[in-house]
Motif scaffolding. Structure first.
Motif, short mmCIF file in Angstrom:
data_model
loop_
_atom_site.label_atom_id
_atom_site.label_comp_id
_atom_site.label_asym_id
_atom_site.label_seq_id
_atom_site.Cartn_x
_atom_site.Cartn_y
_atom_site.Cartn_z
N UNK A 16 31.00 87.11 -25.74
CA UNK A 16 31.46 86.70 -24.42
C UNK A 16 30.91 87.60 -23.31
N UNK A 17 30.93 88.95 -23.47
CA UNK A 17 30.35 89.79 -22.42
C UNK A 17 28.87 89.50 -22.19
N UNK A 18 28.09 89.28 -23.28
CA UNK A 18 26.67 88.97 -23.12
C UNK A 18 26.48 87.67 -22.36
N UNK A 19 27.29 86.67 -22.68
CA UNK A 19 27.17 85.38 -21.99
C UNK A 19 27.52 85.53 -20.52
N UNK A 20 28.56 86.31 -20.24
CA UNK A 20 28.98 86.49 -18.85
C UNK A 20 27.90 87.21 -18.03
N UNK A 21 27.29 88.24 -18.63
CA UNK A 21 26.24 88.99 -17.92
C UNK A 21 25.04 88.09 -17.65
N UNK A 22 24.62 87.33 -18.67
CA UNK A 22 23.46 86.47 -18.50
C UNK A 22 23.71 85.40 -17.45
N UNK A 23 24.87 84.74 -17.53
CA UNK A 23 25.18 83.69 -16.56
C UNK A 23 25.21 84.25 -15.14
N UNK A 24 25.84 85.41 -14.98
CA UNK A 24 25.95 86.02 -13.65
C UNK A 24 24.58 86.37 -13.09
N UNK A 25 23.73 86.94 -13.96
CA UNK A 25 22.38 87.34 -13.51
C UNK A 25 21.55 86.13 -13.11
N UNK A 26 21.62 85.07 -13.90
CA UNK A 26 20.86 83.86 -13.58
C UNK A 26 21.36 83.25 -12.28
N UNK A 27 22.69 83.19 -12.13
CA UNK A 27 23.26 82.59 -10.91
C UNK A 27 22.87 83.39 -9.67
N UNK A 28 22.99 84.72 -9.74
CA UNK A 28 22.66 85.56 -8.59
C UNK A 28 21.17 85.45 -8.24
N UNK A 29 20.33 85.55 -9.28
CA UNK A 29 18.88 85.55 -9.04
C UNK A 29 18.41 84.23 -8.45
N UNK A 30 18.78 83.14 -9.10
CA UNK A 30 18.26 81.85 -8.65
C UNK A 30 19.02 81.31 -7.44
N UNK A 31 20.26 81.75 -7.27
CA UNK A 31 20.97 81.41 -6.05
C UNK A 31 20.29 82.02 -4.84
N UNK A 32 19.88 83.30 -4.98
CA UNK A 32 19.19 83.98 -3.89
C UNK A 32 17.82 83.34 -3.65
N UNK A 33 17.11 83.00 -4.72
CA UNK A 33 15.79 82.37 -4.56
C UNK A 33 15.92 81.01 -3.87
N UNK A 34 16.98 80.29 -4.22
CA UNK A 34 17.20 78.99 -3.59
C UNK A 34 17.44 79.15 -2.08
N UNK A 35 18.27 80.14 -1.73
CA UNK A 35 18.58 80.35 -0.31
C UNK A 35 17.32 80.69 0.49
N UNK A 36 16.50 81.58 -0.07
CA UNK A 36 15.27 81.96 0.61
C UNK A 36 14.30 80.77 0.70
N UNK A 37 14.19 80.03 -0.39
CA UNK A 37 13.28 78.88 -0.41
C UNK A 37 13.70 77.83 0.61
N UNK A 38 15.00 77.63 0.76
CA UNK A 38 15.47 76.65 1.74
C UNK A 38 15.17 77.11 3.17
N UNK A 39 15.33 78.41 3.41
CA UNK A 39 15.02 78.93 4.74
C UNK A 39 13.54 78.75 5.07
N UNK A 40 12.71 78.90 4.06
CA UNK A 40 11.27 78.79 4.26
C UNK A 40 10.75 77.37 4.02
#
Length: 204
Positions: free
Chosen positions: A146-170
């Motif tokens: 469960x901790x490994x799944x939580x870390x991976x999900x959080x990292x993917x969400x943060x990384x690609x959420x930020x990339x999405x926000x930047x991509x939309x701005x640009x």
């Protein structure tokens, strides 16, 4: 080998949270420069290399599914590929189950198979990152803590959420696929338990 006869690496190590974090946050090259003797956490270390030439079979964690030779009794013992995977990581998950049953996976270096890479995904190449991360998330859901799944999900969400926000701005077209990957990381997050044999609807 590829269509031109050039070798394609097909043997891999199991994915780890450390390597995924290094890949997601772009830290692989930084780590290698600062601490050059640390190799295992780096994403590229998932792809095994061997001395050339080598004739003996090599035991590995898993191999690419482009060419697998499996004895029928092993199919019966381990079962078939999990159909919840789509194009990516189903062979990794099957080899994981084989290892858990005490079997080993080998690469036969003298065998040569022509692999036309990315043919299955050529109609939708932009979806490939999404399919890869969905498969990885499903693998972690089935076989990791469960901790490994939580870390991976959080990292993917943060990384690609930020990339999405930047991509939309640009106004970049990659924004949609980044959003899909981020959403896949938190989809059904309240059900972060390994799936049962009857669970065939949600791959992540």
């Amino acid at each position: 080998v590829d269509k031109d006869g050039k070798p394609i690496r097909t043997a891999y190590r199991w994915p780890t949270v450390t390597r995924e974090l290094a890949r997601l946050f772009g830290l692989a090259s930084v780590i290698q420069k600062i601490i050059p003797w640390i190799q295992d956490p780096l994403p590229e270390r998932e792809r095994l290399t061997f001395p050339d030439p080598i004739k003996e079979a090599s035991a590995v964690d898993y191999v690419a599914g482009a060419c697998l030779f499996i004895r029928r009794p092993l199919w019966i013992t381990i079962g078939l590929f999990d159909e919840n995977f789509f194009l990516y990581h189903e062979e990794m998950e099957w080899c994981w189950r084989a290892h858990q049953q005490g079997f080993r996976v080998f690469v036969l270096h003298e065998s040569k198979i022509v692999h036309l890479d990315k043919q299955s995904s050529r109609e939708s190449p932009k979806e490939v990152p999404l399919w890869k991360y969905q498969g990885l998330l499903y693998f972690y859901k089935k076989h990791r803590s469960l901790p490994e799944r939580a870390i991976l999900r959080s990292a993917i969400f943060i990384t690609f959420g930020a990339r999405m926000a930047v991509a939309r701005l640009l106004h970049h077209k990659e924004a949609d696929i980044y959003g899909k990957i981020a959403w896949s990381a938190i989809r059904n997050i309240h059900r972060m338990i390994p799936p049962t044999a009857k669970e065939h609807t949600d791959i992540v």
